[in-house]
Design an enzyme around this catalytic site. Structure first.
Site, PDB file in Angstrom:
ATOM      1  N   LEU A  44       0.832  -1.199   0.000  1.00 11.08           N
ATOM      2  CA  LEU A  44       0.000   0.000   0.000  1.00 11.08           C
ATOM      3  C   LEU A  44       0.870   1.255   0.000  1.00 11.08           C
ATOM      4  O   LEU A  44       1.887   1.323   0.685  1.00 11.08           O
ATOM      5  CB  LEU A  44      -0.921  -0.007   1.222  1.00 11.08           C
ATOM      6  CG  LEU A  44      -1.934  -1.147   1.241  1.00 11.08           C
ATOM      7  CD1 LEU A  44      -2.595  -1.258   2.613  1.00 11.08           C
ATOM      8  CD2 LEU A  44      -2.979  -0.957   0.147  1.00 11.08           C
ATOM      9  N   HIS A  57       1.755 -11.255   9.450  1.00 11.09           N
ATOM     10  CA  HIS A  57       2.943 -11.628   8.672  1.00 11.09           C
ATOM     11  C   HIS A  57       3.523 -12.921   9.232  1.00 11.09           C
ATOM     12  O   HIS A  57       3.608 -13.084  10.450  1.00 11.09           O
ATOM     13  CB  HIS A  57       3.990 -10.506   8.741  1.00 11.09           C
ATOM     14  CG  HIS A  57       5.190 -10.776   7.898  1.00 11.09           C
ATOM     15  ND1 HIS A  57       5.165 -10.660   6.530  1.00 11.09           N
ATOM     16  CD2 HIS A  57       6.432 -11.198   8.226  1.00 11.09           C
ATOM     17  CE1 HIS A  57       6.362 -10.981   6.047  1.00 11.09           C
ATOM     18  NE2 HIS A  57       7.143 -11.316   7.061  1.00 11.09           N
ATOM     19  N   GLU A 115      -1.484 -18.120  13.101  1.00  6.12           N
ATOM     20  CA  GLU A 115      -2.058 -16.886  12.559  1.00  6.12           C
ATOM     21  C   GLU A 115      -3.557 -16.855  12.826  1.00  6.12           C
ATOM     22  O   GLU A 115      -4.115 -15.814  13.185  1.00  6.12           O
ATOM     23  CB  GLU A 115      -1.809 -16.782  11.054  1.00  6.12           C
ATOM     24  CG  GLU A 115      -0.382 -16.496  10.671  1.00  6.12           C
ATOM     25  CD  GLU A 115      -0.196 -16.395   9.162  1.00  6.12           C
ATOM     26  OE1 GLU A 115      -1.164 -16.075   8.438  1.00  6.12           O
ATOM     27  OE2 GLU A 115       0.939 -16.635   8.700  1.00  6.12           O
TER      28      GLU A 115
END
Length: 192
Positions: free
Chosen positions: A95, A111, A176
């Site tokens: 971004l 991540h 995650e």
């Protein structure tokens, strides 16, 4: 106040599914996932969104003259959904600064490494190549520097002698799915 969440995803959407599950079961309360936006037309994340009645939006980057124009459209769409929090879930685009500044302290990313180690792509391969004995995952704020924002949560994952990139990736992905919803819950509750 109910927090409106939008998720940016480019692929399978397994972290998206974890967030959906935790909103649906009430673990993340006072939050709605308003939209899933992808830069890939056939991203499975869009199908996951549709299954739960979440707006699924494809914005084709090739239809814009440059990254800046694409991101203007992305912001416009996010604002249509009154987005309070942007989650990156396998969104494979970096971004730009204007986008990051517009949503300052309102973009989270997951991540697959213990940042600041192994930034960027193929973090699991980087960990194996380096020979670390412990890797993991990190939820962090997105800032103008890639994979460098303030850390919200991390979880360790052991690296075994016989690990491949795929086996390590799968073990990290399991973690995650645990810590991303936890970080979102903390953000929604104003605890980060």
């Amino acid at each position: 106040m109910v927090v409106n969440i939008a998720v940016l995803a480019s692929g399978r959407g397994t972290n998206l599914q974890s967030i959906i599950n935790n909103v649906e079961n009430g673990y993340i309360h006072d939050a709605n996932i308003k939209a899933v936006i992808s830069d890939v037309r056939d991203a499975h994340a869009l199908e996951r969104a549709k299954k739960y009645g979440i707006s699924a939006v494809f914005i084709d980057p090739s239809e814009f003259s440059d990254k800046s124009e694409y991101e203007k459209e992305l912001i416009k769409k996010l604002e249509e959904f009154n987005t309070d929090l942007v989650l990156l879930a396998g969104f494979m685009r970096i971004l730009g600064n204007k986008f990051v500044r517009f949503y300052k302290h309102r973009i989270l990313n997951i991540h697959p490494s213990l940042l600041p180690a192994f930034k960027g792509l193929r973090a699991q391969k980087q960990a194996l190549d380096y020979g670390v004995k412990v890797s993991g995952c990190t939820v962090h704020y997105v800032t103008e520097d890639m994979d460098s924002g303030p850390i919200i949560l991390q979880e360790c994952v052991p690296v075994y002698e016989d690990d491949t990139e795929e086996t390590l990736e799968n073990r990290i992905l399991q973690e995650e799915h645990e810590i991303y919803p936890e970080a979102v819950k903390l953000w929604v509750e104003g605890k980060v």
